[in-house]
Design a protein around this motif. Structure first.
Motif, PDB file in Angstrom:
ATOM      1  N   PRO A  45      -0.957  32.750 -80.535  1.00  0.00           N
ATOM      2  CA  PRO A  45      -1.815  31.970 -79.646  1.00  0.00           C
ATOM      3  C   PRO A  45      -1.082  31.347 -78.465  1.00  0.00           C
ATOM      4  O   PRO A  45      -1.689  31.035 -77.458  1.00  0.00           O
ATOM      5  N   GLY A  46       0.232  31.196 -78.543  1.00  0.00           N
ATOM      6  CA  GLY A  46       0.989  30.623 -77.437  1.00  0.00           C
ATOM      7  C   GLY A  46       1.564  31.655 -76.497  1.00  0.00           C
ATOM      8  O   GLY A  46       2.238  31.315 -75.528  1.00  0.00           O
ATOM      9  N   SER A  47       1.307  32.934 -76.735  1.00  0.00           N
ATOM     10  CA  SER A  47       1.883  33.991 -75.902  1.00  0.00           C
ATOM     11  C   SER A  47       1.099  34.153 -74.600  1.00  0.00           C
ATOM     12  O   SER A  47      -0.054  33.764 -74.489  1.00  0.00           O
ATOM     13  N   VAL A  48       1.727  34.750 -73.611  1.00  0.00           N
ATOM     14  CA  VAL A  48       1.109  34.945 -72.302  1.00  0.00           C
ATOM     15  C   VAL A  48      -0.166  35.792 -72.378  1.00  0.00           C
ATOM     16  O   VAL A  48      -1.174  35.423 -71.786  1.00  0.00           O
ATOM     17  N   PRO A  49      -0.206  36.930 -73.115  1.00  0.00           N
ATOM     18  CA  PRO A  49      -1.442  37.714 -73.154  1.00  0.00           C
ATOM     19  C   PRO A  49      -2.620  36.974 -73.795  1.00  0.00           C
ATOM     20  O   PRO A  49      -3.766  37.245 -73.494  1.00  0.00           O
ATOM     21  N   MET A  50      -2.355  36.015 -74.665  1.00  0.00           N
ATOM     22  CA  MET A  50      -3.427  35.283 -75.321  1.00  0.00           C
ATOM     23  C   MET A  50      -3.909  34.096 -74.499  1.00  0.00           C
ATOM     24  O   MET A  50      -4.987  33.567 -74.730  1.00  0.00           O
ATOM     25  N   ALA A  51      -3.127  33.646 -73.535  1.00  0.00           N
ATOM     26  CA  ALA A  51      -3.469  32.453 -72.760  1.00  0.00           C
ATOM     27  C   ALA A  51      -4.843  32.529 -72.095  1.00  0.00           C
ATOM     28  O   ALA A  51      -5.610  31.573 -72.177  1.00  0.00           O
ATOM     29  N   PRO A  52      -5.217  33.647 -71.443  1.00  0.00           N
ATOM     30  CA  PRO A  52      -6.550  33.687 -70.817  1.00  0.00           C
ATOM     31  C   PRO A  52      -7.688  33.547 -71.837  1.00  0.00           C
ATOM     32  O   PRO A  52      -8.705  32.939 -71.543  1.00  0.00           O
ATOM     33  N   ALA A  97       6.706  34.434 -79.993  1.00  0.00           N
ATOM     34  CA  ALA A  97       5.334  34.477 -79.486  1.00  0.00           C
ATOM     35  C   ALA A  97       4.687  35.838 -79.754  1.00  0.00           C
ATOM     36  O   ALA A  97       3.469  35.937 -79.851  1.00  0.00           O
ATOM     37  N   THR A  98       5.510  36.885 -79.877  1.00  0.00           N
ATOM     38  CA  THR A  98       4.996  38.221 -80.173  1.00  0.00           C
ATOM     39  C   THR A  98       5.834  38.870 -81.265  1.00  0.00           C
ATOM     40  O   THR A  98       6.983  38.487 -81.482  1.00  0.00           O
ATOM     41  N   ALA A  99       5.250  39.842 -81.938  1.00  0.00           N
ATOM     42  CA  ALA A  99       5.973  40.570 -82.985  1.00  0.00           C
ATOM     43  C   ALA A  99       5.412  41.987 -83.076  1.00  0.00           C
ATOM     44  O   ALA A  99       4.248  42.225 -82.782  1.00  0.00           O
ATOM     45  N   ALA A 100       6.260  42.922 -83.477  1.00  0.00           N
ATOM     46  CA  ALA A 100       5.843  44.308 -83.682  1.00  0.00           C
ATOM     47  C   ALA A 100       5.749  44.563 -85.181  1.00  0.00           C
ATOM     48  O   ALA A 100       6.678  44.260 -85.928  1.00  0.00           O
ATOM     49  N   LEU A 101       4.630  45.100 -85.620  1.00  0.00           N
ATOM     50  CA  LEU A 101       4.400  45.402 -87.028  1.00  0.00           C
ATOM     51  C   LEU A 101       4.392  46.914 -87.213  1.00  0.00           C
ATOM     52  O   LEU A 101       3.584  47.611 -86.593  1.00  0.00           O
TER      53      LEU A 101
END
Length: 61
Positions: free
Chosen positions: A45-52, A14-18
């Motif tokens: 788009p399915g991660s918690v920070p993007m949900a709101p 759901a998240t990645a570091a670049l």
């Protein structure tokens, strides 16, 4: 026998570091010793920070 698709094998994080790279393609670091990489954390788009931000207000309809 039919081989079934394992949907879990297609899952991604759901998240990645670049690690940010400079104009020459070299990874950038915040210090001279090269111990603290400069990173951008990407949220899918399915991660918690993007949900709101994916939620549509009933008033917007």
């Amino acid at each position: 026998m039919t081989k079934l698709l394992n949907i879990a094998s297609l899952a991604i994080a759901a998240t990645a570091a670049l690690h940010v790279k400079g104009p020459t393609g070299e990874p950038l670091y915040a210090d001279e010793a090269g111990k603290h990489p400069i990173r951008i954390h990407l949220h899918g788009p399915g991660s918690v920070p993007m949900a709101p931000s994916n939620h549509v207000s009933p008033r917007a309809r």
